[in-house]
Scaffold this motif. Structure first.
Motif, PDB file in Angstrom:
ATOM      1  N   GLN A  52       0.827  -1.198   0.000  1.00 44.22           N
ATOM      2  CA  GLN A  52       0.000   0.000   0.000  1.00 44.22           C
ATOM      3  C   GLN A  52       0.867   1.255   0.000  1.00 44.22           C
ATOM      4  N   GLU A 111     -17.442  -2.966  -2.504  1.00 43.97           N
ATOM      5  CA  GLU A 111     -17.060  -2.112  -3.623  1.00 43.97           C
ATOM      6  C   GLU A 111     -16.942  -2.981  -4.872  1.00 43.97           C
ATOM      7  N   HIS A 167      -8.281   3.950  -7.259  1.00 44.92           N
ATOM      8  CA  HIS A 167      -9.183   3.622  -6.153  1.00 44.92           C
ATOM      9  C   HIS A 167      -8.661   2.442  -5.333  1.00 44.92           C
ATOM     10  N   MET A 168      -8.098   1.446  -6.000  1.00 48.00           N
ATOM     11  CA  MET A 168      -7.593   0.270  -5.288  1.00 48.00           C
ATOM     12  C   MET A 168      -6.455   0.649  -4.344  1.00 48.00           C
ATOM     13  N   GLU A 176      -5.994   3.700  -3.077  1.00 50.57           N
ATOM     14  CA  GLU A 176      -6.556   4.574  -2.045  1.00 50.57           C
ATOM     15  C   GLU A 176      -7.277   3.763  -0.970  1.00 50.57           C
ATOM     16  N   TRP A 177      -8.027   2.740  -1.377  1.00 49.23           N
ATOM     17  CA  TRP A 177      -8.819   1.939  -0.439  1.00 49.23           C
ATOM     18  C   TRP A 177      -8.037   0.756   0.123  1.00 49.23           C
ATOM     19  N   ASP A 178      -6.836   0.502  -0.401  1.00 44.96           N
ATOM     20  CA  ASP A 178      -6.025  -0.652  -0.019  1.00 44.96           C
ATOM     21  C   ASP A 178      -6.757  -1.959  -0.307  1.00 44.96           C
ATOM     22  N   TYR A 179      -7.336  -2.049  -1.494  1.00 50.62           N
ATOM     23  CA  TYR A 179      -8.004  -3.274  -1.952  1.00 50.62           C
ATOM     24  C   TYR A 179      -7.084  -4.017  -2.911  1.00 50.62           C
ATOM     25  N   ILE A 227     -11.241  -6.501  -6.623  1.00 55.25           N
ATOM     26  CA  ILE A 227     -12.591  -5.950  -6.644  1.00 55.25           C
ATOM     27  C   ILE A 227     -13.436  -6.754  -7.629  1.00 55.25           C
TER      28      ILE A 227
END
Length: 258
Positions: free
Chosen positions: A45, A133, A147-148, A150-153, A156
């Motif tokens: 991250q 999400e 987005h990934m 930013e969200w630490d995903y 998805i």
């Protein structure tokens, strides 16, 4: 635990660490000092958010604290420590006094050796996250990548505009495809003007279980498929997602280790 793990030194350049993590699709790297003692862990991250391709910034400024796990640590305690630290993997040190790196333990390593208790939630619907999400196949990859991070995903689910499950897109999918924006340009030199869509890189089919599937079946599926999460569908509509953290928590229920 896994022995002979890859590591970096705290005075290594962050761009060097980023290259290692990117090439090996790693979520975390142990960080050592000049005496080969563990001082912390570097997460993807933090590293993937580094924008520069040329930098004299060292790993030292990005090191995170790590849970003190030794070879003698009870496996359920290790699970608890990982959950508390919100880490997907952690260095294993010789002892709390001798912080020599002897291995790395991950959520998957632990899940291979533990089982739900009699008091654990029985079904996937009892542990899944219901608010998920998602992305669409016609979504812009660059936007999704942002987005990934930013969200630490790490993954998805991809659904149709009618919420029908179609597949999944992971960080690894995007990096392998060459569309990941890492540094001022991505690894293949593409600029930000590219408008490639998620459908180009998403993985299919989507591995999923019904809400009534057992927690044990969910654990078996994520381990066999080597995936970080399992989608939960009802009549092919996405209703939730259960990741390794959720499954670890379920296995701790009733153990007295909370």
């Amino acid at each position: 635990m896994s022995k002979n793990p890859v590591s970096v030194r705290e005075d290594d350049y962050i761009t060097h660490a980023r290259q290692i993590m990117r090439d090996n699709f790693m979520r975390g790297l142990p960080v050592l000092d000049g005496k080969q003692r563990v001082v912390g862990i570097l997460t993807d991250q933090d590293v993937l958010n580094v924008k520069s391709n040329k930098s004299n910034v060292t790993v030292r400024g990005y090191v995170r604290e790590y849970p003190a796990i030794t070879p003698d640590t009870d496996i359920m305690v290790a699970a608890k420590l990982l959950l508390e630290a919100k880490q997907h993997r952690a260095p294993v040190i010789a002892s709390t006094v001798d912080r020599t790196l002897v291995g790395v333990v991950s959520e998957a390593d632990i899940l291979r050796h533990i089982h739900p208790t009699k008091k654990s939630p029985k079904t996937v619907k009892d542990v899944m996250t219901k608010s998920v999400e998602t992305t669409y196949p016609d979504e812009n990859i660059a936007k999704l990548w942002s987005h990934m991070l930013e969200w630490d995903y790490t993954g998805i689910p991809v659904v149709s505009h009618k919420n029908k499950a179609m597949g999944i897109v992971t960080r690894s999918d995007i990096i392998r495809s060459g569309y990941a924006r890492i540094g001022s340009s991505d690894m293949h030199g593409r600029g930000s003007g590219d408008a490639a869509k998620v459908e180009k890189v998403m993985s299919t089919p989507l591995y999923s279980l019904s809400p009534d599937a057992s927690v044990s079946e969910a654990i078996q599926t994520v381990l066999e498929r080597n995936i970080g999460r399992i989608s939960v569908t009802n009549e092919n509509k996405l209703v939730g997602i259960a990741d390794r953290h959720d499954l670890l928590k379920a296995c701790l229920t009733g153990t007295g280790i909370r």
